[in-house]
Design a protein around this motif. Structure first.
Motif, PDB file in Angstrom:
ATOM      1  N   SER A 294       0.819  -1.201   0.000  1.00 34.14           N
ATOM      2  CA  SER A 294       0.000   0.000   0.000  1.00 34.14           C
ATOM      3  C   SER A 294       0.861   1.263   0.000  1.00 34.14           C
ATOM      4  O   SER A 294       0.601   2.204  -0.754  1.00 34.14           O
ATOM      5  CB  SER A 294      -0.916  -0.018   1.230  1.00 34.14           C
TER       6      SER A 294
ATOM      7  N   THR B  42       2.533   1.737  -3.407  1.00 38.45           N
ATOM      8  CA  THR B  42       1.596   2.267  -4.397  1.00 38.45           C
ATOM      9  C   THR B  42       1.407   3.764  -4.208  1.00 38.45           C
ATOM     10  O   THR B  42       1.446   4.535  -5.174  1.00 38.45           O
ATOM     11  CB  THR B  42       0.236   1.551  -4.297  1.00 38.45           C
TER      12      THR B  42
ATOM     13  N   ASP C 125       2.339   6.837  -6.773  1.00 35.03           N
ATOM     14  CA  ASP C 125       1.324   7.824  -7.149  1.00 35.03           C
ATOM     15  C   ASP C 125       1.798   9.248  -6.864  1.00 35.03           C
ATOM     16  O   ASP C 125       1.565  10.160  -7.665  1.00 35.03           O
ATOM     17  CB  ASP C 125       0.011   7.556  -6.414  1.00 35.03           C
TER      18      ASP C 125
END
Length: 65
Positions: A12, A15, A19
């Protein structure tokens, strides 16, 4: 936290880190003059990197040479 939860958290964070990298690049390419927003995103990205390193250290056992 068990190993599975740590790996899920690491994924998580990774990611979110990617981003943020894309968002920072987009702001820079758009010639945004909002330097404060870019600085905040970079600070958040560094925080995520530190958290990822902590989790990776917890997942990888110390090896005594």
């Amino acid at each position: 936290m068990n190993e599975q939860e740590l790996r899920k958290k690491l994924a998580s964070l990774s990611t979110e880190h990617r981003d943020l990298d894309a968002a920072i690049d987009a702001l820079i390419m758009s010639r945004s003059t909002d330097e404060l927003q870019i600085a905040r995103l970079k600070k958040r990205k560094l925080f995520l990197k530190d958290q990822m390193a902590i989790i990776e250290d917890a997942l990888i056992p110390d090896i005594i040479a």
